[in-house]
Design a protein around this motif. Structure first.
Motif, PDB file in Angstrom:
ATOM      1  N   LEU A 288       0.828  -1.200   0.000  1.00  0.00           N
ATOM      2  CA  LEU A 288       0.000   0.000   0.000  1.00  0.00           C
ATOM      3  C   LEU A 288       0.864   1.253   0.000  1.00  0.00           C
ATOM      4  O   LEU A 288       0.655   2.183  -0.793  1.00  0.00           O
ATOM      5  N   LEU A 289       1.872   1.282   0.868  1.00  0.00           N
ATOM      6  CA  LEU A 289       2.743   2.458   0.968  1.00  0.00           C
ATOM      7  C   LEU A 289       3.605   2.616  -0.277  1.00  0.00           C
ATOM      8  O   LEU A 289       3.759   3.732  -0.795  1.00  0.00           O
ATOM      9  N   PHE A 290       4.160   1.518  -0.762  1.00  0.00           N
ATOM     10  CA  PHE A 290       5.048   1.577  -1.931  1.00  0.00           C
ATOM     11  C   PHE A 290       4.324   2.143  -3.146  1.00  0.00           C
ATOM     12  O   PHE A 290       4.795   3.091  -3.788  1.00  0.00           O
ATOM     13  N   PHE A 291       3.165   1.596  -3.459  1.00  0.00           N
ATOM     14  CA  PHE A 291       2.460   2.027  -4.666  1.00  0.00           C
ATOM     15  C   PHE A 291       1.771   3.373  -4.479  1.00  0.00           C
ATOM     16  O   PHE A 291       1.552   4.097  -5.456  1.00  0.00           O
ATOM     17  N   SER A 292       1.439   3.729  -3.226  1.00  0.00           N
ATOM     18  CA  SER A 292       0.893   5.063  -2.972  1.00  0.00           C
ATOM     19  C   SER A 292       1.926   6.132  -3.286  1.00  0.00           C
ATOM     20  O   SER A 292       1.635   7.148  -3.917  1.00  0.00           O
ATOM     21  N   VAL A 293       3.148   5.920  -2.829  1.00  0.00           N
ATOM     22  CA  VAL A 293       4.225   6.868  -3.102  1.00  0.00           C
ATOM     23  C   VAL A 293       4.580   6.862  -4.583  1.00  0.00           C
ATOM     24  O   VAL A 293       4.795   7.907  -5.199  1.00  0.00           O
TER      25      VAL A 293
ATOM     26  N   LYS B 252       2.764   6.247  -7.174  1.00  0.00           N
ATOM     27  CA  LYS B 252       1.759   6.879  -8.024  1.00  0.00           C
ATOM     28  C   LYS B 252       1.590   8.364  -7.729  1.00  0.00           C
ATOM     29  O   LYS B 252       0.930   9.070  -8.496  1.00  0.00           O
ATOM     30  N   SER B 253       2.175   8.811  -6.648  1.00  0.00           N
ATOM     31  CA  SER B 253       1.929  10.192  -6.220  1.00  0.00           C
ATOM     32  C   SER B 253       2.878  11.166  -6.895  1.00  0.00           C
ATOM     33  O   SER B 253       3.918  10.798  -7.445  1.00  0.00           O
ATOM     34  N   ASN B 254       2.485  12.423  -6.820  1.00  0.00           N
ATOM     35  CA  ASN B 254       3.341  13.501  -7.290  1.00  0.00           C
ATOM     36  C   ASN B 254       3.854  14.312  -6.099  1.00  0.00           C
ATOM     37  O   ASN B 254       4.137  15.494  -6.219  1.00  0.00           O
ATOM     38  N   VAL B 255       3.944  13.641  -4.957  1.00  0.00           N
ATOM     39  CA  VAL B 255       4.344  14.319  -3.727  1.00  0.00           C
ATOM     40  C   VAL B 255       5.821  14.693  -3.794  1.00  0.00           C
ATOM     41  O   VAL B 255       6.670  13.874  -4.128  1.00  0.00           O
ATOM     42  N   ASP B 256       6.095  15.939  -3.490  1.00  0.00           N
ATOM     43  CA  ASP B 256       7.460  16.452  -3.453  1.00  0.00           C
ATOM     44  C   ASP B 256       7.842  16.651  -1.991  1.00  0.00           C
ATOM     45  O   ASP B 256       7.267  17.491  -1.298  1.00  0.00           O
ATOM     46  N   ILE B 257       8.826  15.874  -1.520  1.00  0.00           N
ATOM     47  CA  ILE B 257       9.213  15.952  -0.106  1.00  0.00           C
ATOM     48  C   ILE B 257       9.646  17.367   0.261  1.00  0.00           C
ATOM     49  O   ILE B 257       9.384  17.845   1.366  1.00  0.00           O
TER      50      ILE B 257
ATOM     51  N   PRO C  99       9.638  -3.745   7.308  1.00  0.00           N
ATOM     52  CA  PRO C  99       9.068  -3.787   5.950  1.00  0.00           C
ATOM     53  C   PRO C  99       8.474  -2.462   5.489  1.00  0.00           C
ATOM     54  O   PRO C  99       8.540  -2.133   4.298  1.00  0.00           O
ATOM     55  N   LEU C 100       7.908  -1.695   6.422  1.00  0.00           N
ATOM     56  CA  LEU C 100       7.314  -0.410   6.055  1.00  0.00           C
ATOM     57  C   LEU C 100       8.390   0.591   5.653  1.00  0.00           C
ATOM     58  O   LEU C 100       8.245   1.325   4.668  1.00  0.00           O
ATOM     59  N   VAL C 101       9.476   0.618   6.416  1.00  0.00           N
ATOM     60  CA  VAL C 101      10.581   1.510   6.093  1.00  0.00           C
ATOM     61  C   VAL C 101      11.224   1.106   4.769  1.00  0.00           C
ATOM     62  O   VAL C 101      11.533   1.947   3.919  1.00  0.00           O
ATOM     63  N   ILE C 102      11.406  -0.197   4.583  1.00  0.00           N
ATOM     64  CA  ILE C 102      11.995  -0.699   3.328  1.00  0.00           C
ATOM     65  C   ILE C 102      11.133  -0.304   2.137  1.00  0.00           C
ATOM     66  O   ILE C 102      11.635   0.150   1.096  1.00  0.00           O
ATOM     67  N   ALA C 103       9.821  -0.471   2.266  1.00  0.00           N
ATOM     68  CA  ALA C 103       8.908  -0.143   1.169  1.00  0.00           C
ATOM     69  C   ALA C 103       8.971   1.337   0.819  1.00  0.00           C
ATOM     70  O   ALA C 103       8.998   1.715  -0.362  1.00  0.00           O
TER      71      ALA C 103
ATOM     72  N   ALA D 223      10.437   2.980  -2.611  1.00  0.00           N
ATOM     73  CA  ALA D 223       9.572   3.811  -3.461  1.00  0.00           C
ATOM     74  C   ALA D 223      10.222   5.153  -3.770  1.00  0.00           C
ATOM     75  O   ALA D 223      10.218   5.612  -4.918  1.00  0.00           O
ATOM     76  N   PHE D 224      10.805   5.785  -2.759  1.00  0.00           N
ATOM     77  CA  PHE D 224      11.467   7.077  -2.971  1.00  0.00           C
ATOM     78  C   PHE D 224      12.665   6.914  -3.903  1.00  0.00           C
ATOM     79  O   PHE D 224      12.906   7.748  -4.783  1.00  0.00           O
ATOM     80  N   ALA D 225      13.430   5.832  -3.698  1.00  0.00           N
ATOM     81  CA  ALA D 225      14.597   5.584  -4.547  1.00  0.00           C
ATOM     82  C   ALA D 225      14.176   5.326  -5.990  1.00  0.00           C
ATOM     83  O   ALA D 225      14.801   5.817  -6.932  1.00  0.00           O
ATOM     84  N   TYR D 226      13.112   4.566  -6.169  1.00  0.00           N
ATOM     85  CA  TYR D 226      12.610   4.245  -7.513  1.00  0.00           C
ATOM     86  C   TYR D 226      12.221   5.523  -8.253  1.00  0.00           C
ATOM     87  O   TYR D 226      12.543   5.710  -9.435  1.00  0.00           O
ATOM     88  N   LYS D 227      11.544   6.420  -7.530  1.00  0.00           N
ATOM     89  CA  LYS D 227      11.128   7.678  -8.150  1.00  0.00           C
ATOM     90  C   LYS D 227      12.327   8.589  -8.410  1.00  0.00           C
ATOM     91  O   LYS D 227      12.392   9.277  -9.434  1.00  0.00           O
ATOM     92  N   ALA D 228      13.270   8.603  -7.480  1.00  0.00           N
ATOM     93  CA  ALA D 228      14.428   9.492  -7.615  1.00  0.00           C
ATOM     94  C   ALA D 228      15.302   9.105  -8.804  1.00  0.00           C
ATOM     95  O   ALA D 228      15.816   9.971  -9.523  1.00  0.00           O
ATOM     96  N   VAL D 229      15.452   7.802  -9.013  1.00  0.00           N
ATOM     97  CA  VAL D 229      16.285   7.319 -10.117  1.00  0.00           C
ATOM     98  C   VAL D 229      15.594   7.520 -11.457  1.00  0.00           C
ATOM     99  O   VAL D 229      16.238   7.628 -12.504  1.00  0.00           O
ATOM    100  N   GLY D 230      14.259   7.574 -11.427  1.00  0.00           N
ATOM    101  CA  GLY D 230      13.515   7.771 -12.665  1.00  0.00           C
ATOM    102  C   GLY D 230      13.391   6.514 -13.508  1.00  0.00           C
ATOM    103  O   GLY D 230      13.424   6.580 -14.747  1.00  0.00           O
TER     104      GLY D 230
END
Length: 318
Positions: A51-56, A58-63, A174-178, A182-189
């Motif tokens: 839930l957390l991985f795919f929520s992040v 799919k989001s356009n959230v900018d930290i 697992p929550l922290v890993i997810a 997710a952040f790394a996946y988005k950052a790398v593009g």
């Protein structure tokens, strides 16, 4: 005003009904301790991370745009922790109660209760913001919990061994890993995941919150919840009344409004975290006190969340 009340009821009532379902199923013998344990492990290790991985993802959230929200949440959490420590030093007599009291005041149930209400209130966008907040503050919660419970910890090696142990738990969480993934996946593009993987993850994620709430309801013990000692009542007041008020004050202080104010309030105003009982028991704290705080706040904090969100909506803040 009526619209605000309807909104507040609509975002909290589904969670209470799912908890009631779990409570009734347990009373009727439809579920047992084994089922609850297995289901909780499934939610924690598979469903909630998805839930957390795919929520992040799919989001356009900018930290960077959430700095105010994250700073407000961190400042509020640390303030609650420090005030609870001071109160415990002077007004909580038994050493095994002190850390449990402090944890009951500052540590909220973000991963289950807060996220579920945020999702009801703000949909996918709110869930993405809440997931980022939860990922960062979860680490802070665990560190503070180790500090306050170290008074009674029975682990050999003292506080350094305990701190090392909790860091290991955080890294393997697992929550922290997810969230990090997710952040790394988005950052790398990286390119989008195949549709069958995304669909599978989303299906698992959809199970997380309903099943977690049903399990939480099934574990409620009314006798324990209503047999409150003085310390547990004081901690419950801190969690149900003081923490939400502090959340609003810090939100106003940092200029939050709309989704960010709502997320901050709901993340801080939720019941005591289920993990607080587990950690108290493992580190030699008063686990009965922890269970009483958990049970009482699980029911009454939901009412406070509804009332608080109604007030914030009337004032145009959330």
């Amino acid at each position: 005003m009526l619209a605000a009340i309807i909104f507040a009821i609509s975002i909290t009532l589904p969670n209470l009904l799912l908890m009631l379902l779990g409570f009734m199923m347990n009373k009727q013998g439809k579920v047992n301790e084994g089922f609850i344990q297995v289901a909780t492990n499934m939610v924690f290790n598979y469903c909630l991370p998805c839930l957390l991985f795919f929520s992040v993802l799919k989001s356009n959230v900018d930290i960077a745009k959430q700095v105010n929200l994250l700073t407000a949440g961190l400042a509020c959490t640390l303030t609650l922790f420090i005030l609870a420590e001071i109160y415990a030093k002077f007004f909580v007599e038994k050493i095994e109660d002190k850390g449990v009291f402090v944890q009951g005041v500052f540590r909220s149930n973000m991963a289950i209760m807060s996220l579920a209400v945020v999702a009801n209130a703000y949909g996918a966008d709110g869930l993405s913001v809440g997931a980022v907040y939860m990922g960062i503050l979860t680490i802070v919660y665990n560190i503070l919990a180790v500090i306050t419970l170290s008074r009674t910890a029975k682990t050999e090696g003292g506080i350094m061994a305990q701190a090392t142990g909790i860091i290991g738990h955080i890294i393997k969480n697992p929550l922290v890993i997810a969230l990090v993934a997710a952040f790394a996946y988005k950052a790398v593009g990286l390119p989008a995941l195949p549709s069958f993987i995304t669909k599978t993850g989303e299906l698992l994620g959809a199970v997380a919150l309903p099943l977690a709430l049903i399990c939480a309801g099934a574990t409620l013990n009314l006798k324990s919840m209503l047999s409150l000692s003085g310390v547990s009542m004081q901690a419950s007041i801190g969690r149900i009344i003081i923490a939400p008020v502090m959340a609003v004050l810090f939100g106003l202080g940092f200029g939050l409004q709309g989704v960010e104010m709502g997320v901050l309030f709901l993340m801080i105003a939720s019941p005591a975290a289920a993990a607080s009982y587990v950690m108290a028991k493992a580190m030699g704290g008063n686990d009965v006190l922890a269970a009483n705080i958990l049970g009482f706040t699980t029911v009454f904090a939901m009412i406070g969340m509804a009332a608080g969100m109604a007030a914030l909506r009337v004032l145009g803040l959330a």
